[in-house]
Design an enzyme around this catalytic site. Sequence first.
Site, PDB file in Angstrom:
ATOM      1  N   HIS A 207       0.855  -1.189   0.000  1.00 12.51           N
ATOM      2  CA  HIS A 207       0.000   0.000   0.000  1.00 12.51           C
ATOM      3  C   HIS A 207       0.892   1.241   0.000  1.00 12.51           C
ATOM      4  CE1 HIS A 207       1.175  -0.417   4.228  1.00 12.51           C
ATOM      5  NE2 HIS A 207       0.978   0.895   4.325  1.00 12.51           N
ATOM      6  N   ASP A 209       0.877   5.179   1.861  1.00 12.90           N
ATOM      7  CA  ASP A 209       0.198   5.836   2.976  1.00 12.90           C
ATOM      8  C   ASP A 209      -0.538   7.064   2.452  1.00 12.90           C
ATOM      9  OD1 ASP A 209       1.281   3.938   4.674  1.00 12.90           O
ATOM     10  OD2 ASP A 209       2.992   5.182   5.223  1.00 12.90           O
ATOM     11  N   HIS A 264       4.773   0.163  -0.288  1.00  5.92           N
ATOM     12  CA  HIS A 264       5.534  -0.639   0.678  1.00  5.92           C
ATOM     13  C   HIS A 264       4.648  -1.694   1.309  1.00  5.92           C
ATOM     14  CE1 HIS A 264       3.757   2.778   2.811  1.00  5.92           C
ATOM     15  NE2 HIS A 264       3.774   2.035   3.912  1.00  5.92           N
ATOM     16  N   ARG A 274       7.937  -9.035  15.288  1.00  4.62           N
ATOM     17  CA  ARG A 274       8.346  -7.720  14.794  1.00  4.62           C
ATOM     18  C   ARG A 274       7.335  -6.668  15.253  1.00  4.62           C
ATOM     19  NH1 ARG A 274       7.511  -4.623  10.024  1.00  4.62           N
ATOM     20  NH2 ARG A 274       9.232  -3.147   9.849  1.00  4.62           N
TER      21      ARG A 274
HETATM   22  C1  LIG Z   1      -4.598   8.272   9.153  1.00  5.60           C
HETATM   23  C2  LIG Z   1      -4.665   7.026   8.746  1.00  5.60           C
HETATM   24  C3  LIG Z   1      -3.878   6.481   7.609  1.00  5.60           C
HETATM   25  C4  LIG Z   1      -4.228   5.004   7.627  1.00  5.60           C
HETATM   26  C5  LIG Z   1      -5.624   5.030   8.136  1.00  5.60           C
HETATM   27  C6  LIG Z   1      -5.511   5.981   9.351  1.00  5.60           C
HETATM   28  O1  LIG Z   1      -6.744   6.425   9.817  1.00  5.60           O
HETATM   29  C7  LIG Z   1      -4.765   5.315  10.497  1.00  5.60           C
HETATM   30  C8  LIG Z   1      -4.074   4.049  10.036  1.00  5.60           C
HETATM   31  C9  LIG Z   1      -3.373   4.235   8.673  1.00  5.60           C
HETATM   32  C10 LIG Z   1      -3.091   2.892   8.033  1.00  5.60           C
HETATM   33  C11 LIG Z   1      -1.824   2.190   8.535  1.00  5.60           C
HETATM   34  C12 LIG Z   1      -1.668   0.843   7.797  1.00  5.60           C
HETATM   35  C13 LIG Z   1      -1.866   0.976   6.307  1.00  5.60           C
HETATM   36  C14 LIG Z   1      -3.119   1.820   5.989  1.00  5.60           C
HETATM   37  C15 LIG Z   1      -3.377   1.848   4.489  1.00  5.60           C
HETATM   38  C16 LIG Z   1      -4.269   1.329   6.862  1.00  5.60           C
HETATM   39  O2  LIG Z   1      -5.084   0.480   6.592  1.00  5.60           O
HETATM   40  O3  LIG Z   1      -4.247   2.016   8.071  1.00  5.60           O
HETATM   41  C17 LIG Z   1      -2.932   3.205   6.578  1.00  5.60           C
HETATM   42  C18 LIG Z   1      -4.032   4.241   6.306  1.00  5.60           C
HETATM   43  C19 LIG Z   1      -3.613   5.100   5.110  1.00  5.60           C
HETATM   44  O4  LIG Z   1      -2.501   5.652   5.083  1.00  5.60           O
HETATM   45  O5  LIG Z   1      -4.418   5.187   4.182  1.00  5.60           O
HETATM   46  O1  LIG Z   2       5.442  -2.413   9.744  1.00  5.37           O
HETATM   47  C1  LIG Z   2       5.944  -1.767   8.818  1.00  5.37           C
HETATM   48  O2  LIG Z   2       7.145  -1.735   8.600  1.00  5.37           O
HETATM   49  C2  LIG Z   2       5.048  -0.990   7.885  1.00  5.37           C
HETATM   50  C3  LIG Z   2       3.872  -0.333   8.582  1.00  5.37           C
HETATM   51  C4  LIG Z   2       3.102   0.524   7.638  1.00  5.37           C
HETATM   52  O3  LIG Z   2       3.343   0.535   6.461  1.00  5.37           O
HETATM   53  C5  LIG Z   2       2.030   1.389   8.149  1.00  5.37           C
HETATM   54  O4  LIG Z   2       1.700   1.334   9.357  1.00  5.37           O
HETATM   55  O5  LIG Z   2       1.470   2.156   7.337  1.00  5.37           O
HETATM   56 FE   LIG Z   3       2.315   2.182   5.445  1.00  5.18          FE
END
Ligand SMILES: C=C1C[C@]23C[C@@]1(O)CC[C@H]2[C@@]12CCC[C@@](C)(C(=O)O1)[C@H]2[C@@H]3C(=O)O
Ligand SMILES: O=C(O)CCC(=O)C(=O)O
Ligand SMILES: [Fe+2]
Length: 348
Positions: A207, A209, A264, A274
């Site tokens: 994905h 961010d 990533h 981890r």
């Molecule tokens: C601010 C945010 C970005 C995120 C969704 C969230 O509300 C909090 C979690 C973030 C995260 C982390 C893991 C990957 C991701 C795609 C997810 O499912 O939750 C990201 C979200 C994002 O960046 O779109």
């Molecule tokens: O665990 C990791 O190294 C990646 C975590 C991540 O990509 C995320 O929280 O958006």
């Molecule tokens: Fe991420």
Amino acid sequence: MPSRSSAVLSDAFKSHPVHLHHKHPDFSSLQELPDSYAWSQPDDHPPSGGPIFASESVPVIDLDDPNALKLIGHACKTWGVFQVTNHGIPTDLLDHIESAGRTLFSLPVHQKLKAARSPDGVSGYGVARISSFFPKLMCDVIEAYQTEVKRLAGRLMWLMLGSLGISKADIKWAGPKGNFKGASAALQINSYPACPDPDRAMGLAAHTDSTLLTILYQNSTSGLQVLREGTGWVTVPPVRGALVVNVGDLLHILSNGLYPSVLHRAVVNRTRHRLSIAYLYGPPSSVQISPLPRLVGPGQPPLYRPITWSEYLGTKAKHFNKALSSVRVFSPVNGLADVTDHNTVKVN
Ligand SMILES: C=C1C[C@]23C[C@@]1(O)CC[C@H]2[C@@]12CCC[C@@](C)(C(=O)O1)[C@H]2[C@@H]3C(=O)O
Ligand SMILES: O=C(O)CCC(=O)C(=O)O
Ligand SMILES: [Fe+2]
């Protein structure tokens, strides 16, 4: 997470609640990978037992280096990710967050579920929101927050923007002191238990961010990989005391595609647990992010329409890795796909 930030972010998910009906296994007692966690992407997955050895590696930048600005600009343009040292956050504090995260995750499942994240919520215990886009489960958890990194995020913002020739006068929403006081953020603690079958499991699927930038602490177990064009998945090795910085989709938009967000993922390890802690950093709620006027001109039309973080998160919740291209307004004349679009990610 300041309550203001969480309100901004949770508003984004009100219209896209994610209902994930599944059990939360007690990973510490599992001998075999449950079928619900077995992914079938053998070609797309590294062999277990070690990182991918690439000829090039993700840049590690010393923020005290007089050339830091230039090095950051180059890393953003060519990798979309870099590691930083001498970032001002004491290693002791990082150790402390890590042990706090471990303590949380070592609680019995029934206790963690008392803090379960609701379908339209931002914080709480649960799997990543993107899990709903995949038929198989990931070993990933959401939790609470820390704020020391906010200052670092502001500093990195100015370094990244400065490397594009952008000055404080260009970003009104950074506030009168230029410290991004109104910025929104979420802190997510990810736990990846040791996995008996790492080649068939996924920690966190590929994905980008939806942020301006993400600052990631990873413990000493490697697992983070970034997609490098022409090379494939490259492991970002843990460097003691260093933090990983990802370019997110909103910086991609702000830079008009000059700094592409990095695709990533996190893979799991056969014997080692981890932990990673992601600080997801975005603009204030009311701010519309669009390509910076300084970066557009006659030969460089704005490639993306203006969008707030909340609206973008809603778009991501709907379109996942096609979100960025859904915000794109200008299509290249030759009709070729935008190399920076991440809409070709293979899922099962
Ligand atoms: C601010 C945010 C970005 C995120 C969704 C969230 O509300 C909090 C979690 C973030 C995260 C982390 C893991 C990957 C991701 C795609 C997810 O499912 O939750 C990201 C979200 C994002 O960046 O779109
Ligand atoms: O665990 C990791 O190294 C990646 C975590 C991540 O990509 C995320 O929280 O958006
Ligand atoms: Fe991420």
